[in-house]
Design a protein around this motif. Sequence first.
Motif, short mmCIF file in Angstrom:
data_model
loop_
_atom_site.label_atom_id
_atom_site.label_comp_id
_atom_site.label_asym_id
_atom_site.label_seq_id
_atom_site.Cartn_x
_atom_site.Cartn_y
_atom_site.Cartn_z
N THR A 28 0.94 -1.29 -0.10
CA THR A 28 0.02 0.06 0.06
C THR A 28 0.81 1.34 0.06
O THR A 28 0.58 2.13 -0.69
N ARG A 29 1.94 1.18 0.69
CA ARG A 29 2.90 2.33 0.82
C ARG A 29 3.46 2.46 -0.70
O ARG A 29 3.62 3.88 -1.06
N LEU A 30 3.92 1.54 -1.23
CA LEU A 30 4.71 1.69 -2.41
C LEU A 30 3.63 2.03 -3.54
O LEU A 30 4.11 3.08 -4.21
N LEU A 31 2.46 1.83 -3.43
CA LEU A 31 1.47 2.15 -4.51
C LEU A 31 1.28 3.63 -4.19
O LEU A 31 1.13 4.42 -5.09
N TYR A 32 1.05 4.20 -3.19
CA TYR A 32 0.77 5.53 -2.77
C TYR A 32 1.97 6.40 -3.29
O TYR A 32 1.84 7.32 -3.79
N LEU A 33 3.31 5.99 -3.04
CA LEU A 33 4.44 6.76 -3.68
C LEU A 33 4.29 6.95 -5.01
O LEU A 33 4.52 7.88 -5.76
N LEU A 34 4.16 5.54 -5.55
CA LEU A 34 4.15 5.44 -7.27
C LEU A 34 2.87 6.39 -7.66
O LEU A 34 3.12 7.12 -8.71
N ALA A 35 1.65 6.27 -7.01
CA ALA A 35 0.61 7.10 -7.75
C ALA A 35 0.91 8.77 -7.32
O ALA A 35 0.37 9.31 -8.28
N TYR A 36 1.61 8.76 -6.44
CA TYR A 36 2.26 10.46 -6.18
C TYR A 36 2.94 10.84 -7.38
O TYR A 36 2.94 12.01 -7.72
N LEU A 37 3.83 9.84 -8.06
CA LEU A 37 4.64 10.13 -9.12
C LEU A 37 3.93 10.20 -10.56
O LEU A 37 4.66 10.86 -11.59
N VAL A 38 2.69 9.81 -10.56
CA VAL A 38 1.99 9.75 -12.21
C VAL A 38 1.68 11.25 -12.53
O VAL A 38 1.53 12.07 -11.53
N GLY A 39 2.30 11.38 -13.54
CA GLY A 39 2.33 12.61 -14.17
C GLY A 39 3.54 13.49 -14.08
O GLY A 39 3.79 14.47 -14.67
N MET A 40 4.59 12.96 -13.37
CA MET A 40 5.77 13.55 -13.13
C MET A 40 7.03 12.66 -13.95
O MET A 40 6.80 11.52 -14.46
N GLN A 41 8.10 13.60 -14.28
CA GLN A 41 9.20 12.94 -14.94
C GLN A 41 9.99 11.76 -14.07
O GLN A 41 10.11 12.24 -12.69
N VAL A 42 9.99 10.61 -14.33
CA VAL A 42 10.65 9.57 -13.57
C VAL A 42 11.72 8.84 -14.66
O VAL A 42 12.03 8.86 -15.67
N LYS A 43 12.60 8.28 -13.72
CA LYS A 43 13.78 7.52 -14.41
C LYS A 43 13.43 5.95 -13.80
O LYS A 43 13.43 5.80 -12.88
N VAL A 44 13.47 4.97 -14.88
CA VAL A 44 13.14 3.59 -14.76
C VAL A 44 14.30 3.07 -15.27
O VAL A 44 14.66 2.74 -16.30
N THR A 45 15.12 2.20 -14.32
CA THR A 45 16.12 1.29 -14.81
C THR A 45 15.55 -0.12 -14.98
O THR A 45 14.82 -0.54 -13.99
N THR A 46 15.93 -0.89 -15.83
CA THR A 46 15.43 -2.25 -16.17
C THR A 46 16.55 -3.20 -15.89
O THR A 46 17.72 -2.88 -15.66
N THR A 47 16.11 -4.39 -15.87
CA THR A 47 17.20 -5.68 -15.42
C THR A 47 18.36 -5.50 -16.48
O THR A 47 19.38 -6.19 -16.03
N SER A 48 18.07 -5.16 -17.58
CA SER A 48 19.11 -5.15 -18.67
C SER A 48 20.11 -4.06 -18.46
O SER A 48 21.01 -3.98 -19.34
N GLY A 49 19.88 -3.13 -17.80
CA GLY A 49 20.70 -2.13 -17.53
C GLY A 49 20.31 -0.67 -18.18
O GLY A 49 20.96 0.26 -17.93
N ASP A 50 19.45 -0.94 -19.20
CA ASP A 50 18.86 0.42 -19.75
C ASP A 50 18.15 1.25 -18.89
O ASP A 50 17.54 1.06 -17.92
N VAL A 51 18.25 2.63 -19.00
CA VAL A 51 17.90 3.70 -18.20
C VAL A 51 16.78 4.48 -19.06
O VAL A 51 17.41 5.20 -20.08
#
Length: 131
Positions: A28-51
């Motif tokens: 639930t805490r993780l969902l709250y934090l991610l929902a707060y980030l919706v609409g904002m610029q984020v950085k996602v790192t994948t398991t292959s190392g791509d950012v």
Amino acid sequence: MPVQNKARAASSELIEGEAPDQVETMHTRLLYLLAYLVGMQVKVTTTSGDVYHGVLCSINPTDAQSVVLRYAYIQNSGKAALPIDTLVIRGDDCLDISGEVGFGDDTGIDSLRTGFKTDTDISRTGGQSAA
């Protein structure tokens, strides 16, 4: 068993040794934090190392690490490319999600107020009223 309960049961199995209610609280805490980030610029790192950088468009509530980015581009790709309109990153391919938000105090809002002032506003400025 409803789909949502299956997802909760599956997520509680992912963290060995934790009580199911504790896992639910962390989810639930993780969902709250991610929902707060919706609409904002984020950085996602994948398991292959791509950012990837992009605007967080949506998250999957049953698998919080599955995300959809809009206008995503790959960091340090070495070549100029147009942004990807919609990029879906599955939870099993997502290593890290980060974004920058400010949880600042409201002092900046008071300084923007002009015209009408309350007694509290006047006492904060030492009795000086901006006309």
